[in-house]
Scaffold this motif. Structure first.
Motif, PDB file in Angstrom:
ATOM      1  N   PHE A 143       0.812  -1.217   0.000  1.00  0.00           N
ATOM      2  CA  PHE A 143       0.000   0.000   0.000  1.00  0.00           C
ATOM      3  C   PHE A 143       0.849   1.271   0.000  1.00  0.00           C
ATOM      4  O   PHE A 143       0.298   2.370   0.067  1.00  0.00           O
ATOM      5  CB  PHE A 143      -0.935   0.002   1.212  1.00  0.00           C
ATOM      6  CG  PHE A 143      -2.047  -1.004   1.108  1.00  0.00           C
ATOM      7  CD1 PHE A 143      -3.152  -0.757   0.314  1.00  0.00           C
ATOM      8  CD2 PHE A 143      -1.979  -2.216   1.780  1.00  0.00           C
ATOM      9  CE1 PHE A 143      -4.178  -1.683   0.199  1.00  0.00           C
ATOM     10  CE2 PHE A 143      -3.004  -3.154   1.685  1.00  0.00           C
ATOM     11  CZ  PHE A 143      -4.102  -2.892   0.888  1.00  0.00           C
ATOM     12  N   GLU A 144       2.163   1.147  -0.088  1.00  0.00           N
ATOM     13  CA  GLU A 144       3.043   2.316  -0.056  1.00  0.00           C
ATOM     14  C   GLU A 144       3.713   2.586  -1.397  1.00  0.00           C
ATOM     15  O   GLU A 144       4.002   3.745  -1.711  1.00  0.00           O
ATOM     16  CB  GLU A 144       4.115   2.128   1.023  1.00  0.00           C
ATOM     17  CG  GLU A 144       3.544   1.938   2.421  1.00  0.00           C
ATOM     18  CD  GLU A 144       4.626   1.590   3.433  1.00  0.00           C
ATOM     19  OE1 GLU A 144       5.808   1.867   3.158  1.00  0.00           O
ATOM     20  OE2 GLU A 144       4.281   1.047   4.506  1.00  0.00           O
ATOM     21  N   HIS A 145       3.984   1.551  -2.185  1.00  0.00           N
ATOM     22  CA  HIS A 145       4.689   1.767  -3.458  1.00  0.00           C
ATOM     23  C   HIS A 145       3.699   1.987  -4.592  1.00  0.00           C
ATOM     24  O   HIS A 145       2.484   1.883  -4.414  1.00  0.00           O
ATOM     25  CB  HIS A 145       5.619   0.594  -3.766  1.00  0.00           C
ATOM     26  CG  HIS A 145       4.917  -0.719  -3.940  1.00  0.00           C
ATOM     27  ND1 HIS A 145       4.108  -1.003  -5.020  1.00  0.00           N
ATOM     28  CD2 HIS A 145       4.896  -1.846  -3.171  1.00  0.00           C
ATOM     29  CE1 HIS A 145       3.628  -2.219  -4.922  1.00  0.00           C
ATOM     30  NE2 HIS A 145       4.087  -2.762  -3.795  1.00  0.00           N
ATOM     31  N   TYR A 146       4.242   2.264  -5.757  1.00  0.00           N
ATOM     32  CA  TYR A 146       3.420   2.516  -6.938  1.00  0.00           C
ATOM     33  C   TYR A 146       3.738   1.490  -8.033  1.00  0.00           C
ATOM     34  O   TYR A 146       4.009   1.827  -9.165  1.00  0.00           O
ATOM     35  CB  TYR A 146       3.661   3.934  -7.455  1.00  0.00           C
ATOM     36  CG  TYR A 146       2.557   4.438  -8.352  1.00  0.00           C
ATOM     37  CD1 TYR A 146       1.323   4.799  -7.820  1.00  0.00           C
ATOM     38  CD2 TYR A 146       2.738   4.547  -9.724  1.00  0.00           C
ATOM     39  CE1 TYR A 146       0.305   5.258  -8.631  1.00  0.00           C
ATOM     40  CE2 TYR A 146       1.724   5.004 -10.552  1.00  0.00           C
ATOM     41  CZ  TYR A 146       0.511   5.362 -10.001  1.00  0.00           C
ATOM     42  OH  TYR A 146      -0.503   5.815 -10.809  1.00  0.00           O
ATOM     43  N   GLY A 147       3.734   0.233  -7.637  1.00  0.00           N
ATOM     44  CA  GLY A 147       3.948  -0.845  -8.602  1.00  0.00           C
ATOM     45  C   GLY A 147       5.319  -1.462  -8.513  1.00  0.00           C
ATOM     46  O   GLY A 147       5.471  -2.683  -8.593  1.00  0.00           O
ATOM     47  N   VAL A 148       6.350  -0.635  -8.368  1.00  0.00           N
ATOM     48  CA  VAL A 148       7.730  -1.104  -8.246  1.00  0.00           C
ATOM     49  C   VAL A 148       8.285  -0.567  -6.941  1.00  0.00           C
ATOM     50  O   VAL A 148       8.235   0.646  -6.688  1.00  0.00           O
ATOM     51  CB  VAL A 148       8.596  -0.634  -9.434  1.00  0.00           C
ATOM     52  CG1 VAL A 148      10.033  -1.082  -9.248  1.00  0.00           C
ATOM     53  CG2 VAL A 148       8.028  -1.157 -10.743  1.00  0.00           C
ATOM     54  N   ASP A 149       8.799  -1.434  -6.105  1.00  0.00           N
ATOM     55  CA  ASP A 149       9.303  -1.063  -4.788  1.00  0.00           C
ATOM     56  C   ASP A 149      10.825  -1.039  -4.826  1.00  0.00           C
ATOM     57  O   ASP A 149      11.481  -2.083  -4.726  1.00  0.00           O
ATOM     58  CB  ASP A 149       8.796  -2.055  -3.736  1.00  0.00           C
ATOM     59  CG  ASP A 149       9.162  -1.639  -2.321  1.00  0.00           C
ATOM     60  OD1 ASP A 149       9.739  -0.542  -2.158  1.00  0.00           O
ATOM     61  OD2 ASP A 149       8.868  -2.407  -1.384  1.00  0.00           O
ATOM     62  N   LEU A 150      11.387   0.154  -4.983  1.00  0.00           N
ATOM     63  CA  LEU A 150      12.849   0.270  -5.062  1.00  0.00           C
ATOM     64  C   LEU A 150      13.505  -0.129  -3.748  1.00  0.00           C
ATOM     65  O   LEU A 150      14.542  -0.798  -3.740  1.00  0.00           O
ATOM     66  CB  LEU A 150      13.235   1.700  -5.436  1.00  0.00           C
ATOM     67  CG  LEU A 150      12.725   2.199  -6.799  1.00  0.00           C
ATOM     68  CD1 LEU A 150      13.172   3.634  -7.034  1.00  0.00           C
ATOM     69  CD2 LEU A 150      13.241   1.292  -7.919  1.00  0.00           C
ATOM     70  N   PHE A 151      12.898   0.263  -2.635  1.00  0.00           N
ATOM     71  CA  PHE A 151      13.479  -0.085  -1.334  1.00  0.00           C
ATOM     72  C   PHE A 151      13.414  -1.596  -1.105  1.00  0.00           C
ATOM     73  O   PHE A 151      14.352  -2.206  -0.601  1.00  0.00           O
ATOM     74  CB  PHE A 151      12.732   0.651  -0.224  1.00  0.00           C
ATOM     75  CG  PHE A 151      12.903   2.141  -0.267  1.00  0.00           C
ATOM     76  CD1 PHE A 151      14.075   2.739   0.150  1.00  0.00           C
ATOM     77  CD2 PHE A 151      11.886   2.942  -0.754  1.00  0.00           C
ATOM     78  CE1 PHE A 151      14.232   4.113   0.105  1.00  0.00           C
ATOM     79  CE2 PHE A 151      12.025   4.313  -0.806  1.00  0.00           C
ATOM     80  CZ  PHE A 151      13.205   4.904  -0.383  1.00  0.00           C
ATOM     81  N   GLY A 152      12.289  -2.192  -1.451  1.00  0.00           N
ATOM     82  CA  GLY A 152      12.170  -3.639  -1.295  1.00  0.00           C
ATOM     83  C   GLY A 152      13.135  -4.397  -2.185  1.00  0.00           C
ATOM     84  O   GLY A 152      13.713  -5.417  -1.783  1.00  0.00           O
ATOM     85  N   THR A 153      13.328  -3.909  -3.400  1.00  0.00           N
ATOM     86  CA  THR A 153      14.274  -4.554  -4.313  1.00  0.00           C
ATOM     87  C   THR A 153      15.692  -4.460  -3.769  1.00  0.00           C
ATOM     88  O   THR A 153      16.461  -5.432  -3.826  1.00  0.00           O
ATOM     89  CB  THR A 153      14.195  -3.897  -5.696  1.00  0.00           C
ATOM     90  OG1 THR A 153      12.858  -4.009  -6.192  1.00  0.00           O
ATOM     91  CG2 THR A 153      15.158  -4.564  -6.665  1.00  0.00           C
ATOM     92  N   GLY A 169      12.834 -12.305  -2.956  1.00  0.00           N
ATOM     93  CA  GLY A 169      12.516 -11.802  -4.275  1.00  0.00           C
ATOM     94  C   GLY A 169      12.228 -10.314  -4.226  1.00  0.00           C
ATOM     95  O   GLY A 169      11.711  -9.796  -3.234  1.00  0.00           O
ATOM     96  N   GLY A 170      12.563  -9.608  -5.282  1.00  0.00           N
ATOM     97  CA  GLY A 170      12.361  -8.168  -5.321  1.00  0.00           C
ATOM     98  C   GLY A 170      11.087  -7.750  -6.013  1.00  0.00           C
ATOM     99  O   GLY A 170      10.762  -6.566  -6.042  1.00  0.00           O
ATOM    100  N   SER A 171      10.337  -8.691  -6.564  1.00  0.00           N
ATOM    101  CA  SER A 171       9.121  -8.348  -7.292  1.00  0.00           C
ATOM    102  C   SER A 171       7.998  -8.006  -6.320  1.00  0.00           C
ATOM    103  O   SER A 171       7.784  -8.705  -5.328  1.00  0.00           O
ATOM    104  CB  SER A 171       8.683  -9.512  -8.181  1.00  0.00           C
ATOM    105  OG  SER A 171       9.632  -9.763  -9.185  1.00  0.00           O
ATOM    106  N   THR A 172       7.294  -6.949  -6.633  1.00  0.00           N
ATOM    107  CA  THR A 172       6.132  -6.589  -5.837  1.00  0.00           C
ATOM    108  C   THR A 172       4.949  -7.467  -6.219  1.00  0.00           C
ATOM    109  O   THR A 172       4.981  -8.189  -7.224  1.00  0.00           O
ATOM    110  CB  THR A 172       5.757  -5.121  -6.059  1.00  0.00           C
ATOM    111  OG1 THR A 172       5.344  -4.958  -7.428  1.00  0.00           O
ATOM    112  CG2 THR A 172       6.934  -4.214  -5.769  1.00  0.00           C
ATOM    113  N   LEU A 173       3.898  -7.354  -5.414  1.00  0.00           N
ATOM    114  CA  LEU A 173       2.694  -8.122  -5.709  1.00  0.00           C
ATOM    115  C   LEU A 173       2.106  -7.692  -7.049  1.00  0.00           C
ATOM    116  O   LEU A 173       1.599  -8.515  -7.820  1.00  0.00           O
ATOM    117  CB  LEU A 173       1.694  -7.923  -4.568  1.00  0.00           C
ATOM    118  CG  LEU A 173       0.428  -8.774  -4.559  1.00  0.00           C
ATOM    119  CD1 LEU A 173       0.042  -9.100  -3.121  1.00  0.00           C
ATOM    120  CD2 LEU A 173      -0.714  -8.060  -5.242  1.00  0.00           C
ATOM    121  N   THR A 174       2.201  -6.398  -7.357  1.00  0.00           N
ATOM    122  CA  THR A 174       1.686  -5.901  -8.636  1.00  0.00           C
ATOM    123  C   THR A 174       2.511  -6.436  -9.797  1.00  0.00           C
ATOM    124  O   THR A 174       1.965  -6.763 -10.860  1.00  0.00           O
ATOM    125  CB  THR A 174       1.701  -4.363  -8.646  1.00  0.00           C
ATOM    126  OG1 THR A 174       1.147  -3.863  -7.428  1.00  0.00           O
ATOM    127  CG2 THR A 174       0.897  -3.833  -9.815  1.00  0.00           C
TER     128      THR A 174
END
Length: 742
Positions: A143-153, A169-174
């Motif tokens: 609920f914080e990113h916009y499709g791609v999560d740079l911090f999570g990656t 894995g670095g892929s977001t749910l989207t």
């Protein structure tokens, strides 16, 4: 003249050109001076903004950043175009609406694809602990990113470097949803780039709740179940509305590797993975340690499952075909009768998997594909990889691989159709196309010897094949294979050597044309489609035109005779069958990246491919992994199991096999002695062809015992079963080096 001019007052009307030029010169000078003064004034004003020291350095860095940003936007736009081409709105809006139940040719249910519209569970009815377990495991910052999560990656990259392995894995749910909706599971940089752009596109089009709902409905959960509702029914026998926290944790653990962590496959691994999910819930702050303690203490227990033999590779193919047929018709709840033979499908999966697991590691190939068609193009079995649960990427329908020398069949057929005589004598001599000159498998550019057409094809000489393709014409060769169903072939100099990627399904369909006598044979898997009102909205025999003759019969017969020489005395000798004639062609691409065997009997057309998804070469030493080695052996192993009777049609251009002739004579003798017994035995054999191998063997044995009991002096002849007992090890071994397989 001049006096008259002056008397008319002409002098007063003469233009003073010098005065005019002086005026123009004065105005231009004044304009230039004004511009110069303005420039000097502006320069003086900007001079006050002159930066020095650290300010100048920061200004230079900012300027460079703007330049790089503009260039980056241009690059991103260029990369985004292929991704957005995949984003077919009609596809992601309607694919999930289909609810398709598949049955085999005898109307026995074999599987399901799509989402049941009537039974879809709304997001607000899915338990909170199911959603939290999904987010804690797959995408905590959803609920914080916009499709791609740079911090999570970045975090996943750091953790993977620390562990020296892929642990996060670095892929977001989207991004995962974008892959499920639009892309394949192929591991490549191109797919990841498309995935990122499509994730941003989805975020712009849908709300977070809609994205989450689509993900929960589309994710593959193992066991042929797509979506959390189907998974809850499959593993726990209840609706997703009723699952407990322990069960939700076990289901959330399936997203990463459905087969590895499926509880009906490996319960200890599934429970260990569920325990990790519970830890994730605590780390994410969704629950406290005390709240998950009961779930740790009493882990989920799945219901007992009857072993699923759903032909998933085939169902994916049939589902795509259904969507193409039904596009725009408005019916979404469907029942589809298919062409699959479940016994053949199971045999194909066992044969292919056995070969890869026994010989793949030592020979550096990790996957493969197998397609079995009837000569008409009906798909009877299809395998797109070793493990459907691990990867749903169907290599039989989507992987475009170089066919190597197995493409030469089309080249020789085109040459025969363009006037080449079967008795022609060719010369194995160097040939050039521009600056390129082909080499044979042994490294030579040609021996210079005269060689017959059959020997050139049997030995798979590259030089003669390239010469024939140039004689036919490269553009003409592209048109020739396109009418056989092959797409994307380029008119290159090396077209005869199979330098363009084609799918195993397309390739097998091309060979089916030669098996059926030259008629069009586009692969198909759907026979009939019935809607929810019981109306037959599609019937292939009614709604499709009869296949037309696209290759002359004489050309087909001569080409089949060439392929027969490959199996009897050429590079495909390991594919020879002792109870019926077999024809085919081997193929090995450059650097041993692909190995093929394409061939057929009078009953089935089968293509086998082995290789690696990342295009890494297979083993080169000792002759290497070639089309004449494991592909030919796997092809033979499958064919020995697939044929359940000796009643096999004759291949166009060949005579009936002696074993089949002997069997027909034996049956004729039985019919002469006792027609009723002959009819009963034939009925038993026909019935045996539609049931399992073990049962088929028993039925034939009973029929033979009846014959012996009723006949005082039975004819001594080998039975169909005894003459070709299938090798249950699925893939025969052999270490002798093939003559040549390129």
């Amino acid at each position: 003249m001049s006096d008259w001019f002056f008397r008319q007052g002409g002098r007063s009307r003469i233009i003073d050109w010098l005065d005019g030029l002086a005026w123009v010169d004065q105005k231009m000078f004044a304009a230039i001076e004004a511009v110069r003064n303005s420039f000097n004034a502006a320069s003086s004003w900007f001079a006050r903004l002159r930066l020095t020291g650290s300010r100048r350095l920061l200004n230079e860095l900012a300027s460079e950043a703007v330049s790089l940003l503009c260039g980056g936007f241009i690059v991103l736009y260029a990369l985004a175009i292929p991704a957005f081409e995949e984003a077919d709105e009609a596809k992601w809006m309607t694919t999930g609406q289909y609810s398709v139940t598949f049955v085999d040719r005898s109307n026995t249910e074999i599987g399901f694809r799509g989402i049941k519209i009537d039974d879809a569970v709304p997001l607000d009815e899915i338990p909170d602990h199911v959603i939290r377990a999904t987010l804690a495991t797959e995408d905590r910052r959803f609920f914080e990113h916009y499709g791609v999560d740079l911090f999570g990656t970045l975090r996943a990259l750091i953790e993977n470097v620390r562990a020296n392995d892929v642990v996060q894995g670095g892929s977001t749910l989207t991004q995962q949803l974008a892959k499920n909706l639009f892309l394949s599971s192929e591991r490549s940089i191109t797919r990841k780039i498309k995935e990122a752009f499509l994730a941003i596109w989805l975020e712009a089009r849908l709300s977070k709740q809609e994205i989450l709902k689509l993900y929960l409905d589309r994710a593959y959960m193992g066991g042929g179940a797509f979506g959390v509702e189907a998974a809850a029914q499959f593993y726990f026998g209840k609706s997703i509305r009723e699952v407990t926290l322990a069960e939700a944790a076990m289901m959330a653990g399936l997203y990463k590797a459905p087969t590895k962590y499926a509880p009906h496959v490996n319960l200890p691994a599934a429970r260990a993975r569920a325990n990790e999910v519970l830890s994730n819930l605590v780390e994410a702050g969704f629950y406290t340690s005390g709240e998950v303690y009961a779930a740790r203490l009493k882990p989920a227990t799945p219901i007992e499952q009857v072993k699923s033999d759903a032909p998933d590779w085939f169902l994916d193919l049939a589902f795509e075909e259904v969507q193409q047929i039904m596009r725009g018709r408005g019916d979404y709840i469907l029942t589809v009768r298919t062409t699959v033979d479940l016994d053949l499908q199971q045999s194909a999966e066992q044969v292919l998997t056995s070969t890869v697991r026994r010989f793949g590691r030592s020979n550096n190939f990790r996957t493969g594909a197998l397609v079995a068609l009837e000569p008409s193009g009906a798909v009877r079995a299809i395998v797109g990889g070793v493990d459907y649960g691990e990867s749903q990427f169907n290599r039989a329908t989507r992987a475009r691989r170089q066919p190597g020398s197995s493409f030469k069949t089309y080249v020789y057929a085109a040459a025969l159709e363009n006037g080449l005589s079967p008795r022609a004598v060719l010369r194995d001599s160097p040939v050039r196309c521009g600056r390129w000159s082909p080499k044979n498998y042994n490294g030579s550019t040609g021996s210079g010897r005269r060689i017959s057409l059959t020997d050139a094809f049997r030995r798979s000489l590259n030089t003669t094949a390239v010469r024939l393709s140039l004689n036919v014409g490269r553009k003409e060769m592209v048109s020739y294979v396109e009418k056989l169903g092959l797409r994307g072939v380029r008119p290159s100099c090396s077209i005869a050597l199979g330098d363009t990627g084609i799918t195993p399904l397309e390739h097998t369909g091309g060979y089916a044309v030669f098996a059926n006598g030259g008629r069009e044979a586009r692969p198909f898997s759907v026979l009939e489609i019935t809607n929810s009102r019981g109306q037959r909205v599609f019937v292939r025999s009614r709604d499709r035109k009869a296949p037309k003759q696209i290759i002359p019969r004489r050309v087909v017969e001569r080409t089949n005779q060439l392929m027969y020489s490959v199996v009897t005395a050429g590079t495909g000798r390991r594919a020879a069958i002792d109870f019926t004639h077999a024809v085919g062609k081997t193929g090995t691409s450059s650097s041993y990246r692909d190995a093929w065997f394409m061939g057929f009997t009078g009953q089935y057309v089968v293509g086998v491919w082995f290789g690696n998804d990342n295009y890494r070469p297979m083993r080169r030493r000792g002759g290497g992994v070639t089309g004449g080695s494991y592909p030919a052996q796997t092809w033979k192993a499958f064919m020995e199991v697939a044929h359940k009777s000796m009643n096999i049609p004759t291949i166009p251009g060949l005579s009936t096999h002696p074993r089949q002739v002997a069997e027909k004579q034996r049956l004729a003798a039985v019919a002469a002695r006792d027609p009723a017994l002959a009819d009963a035995r034939q009925a038993a054999v026909d019935r045996a062809s539609s049931i399992s191998d073990k049962t088929a063997t028993v039925v034939r044995a009973i029929a033979d015992n009846l014959e012996r009991a009723r006949t005082e002096k039975p004819t001594v002849a080998p039975s169909a079963t005894a003459s070709r007992r299938p090798d249950r090890r699925a893939s025969a071994t052999g270490s002798s080096r093939p003559v040549q397989t390129r």
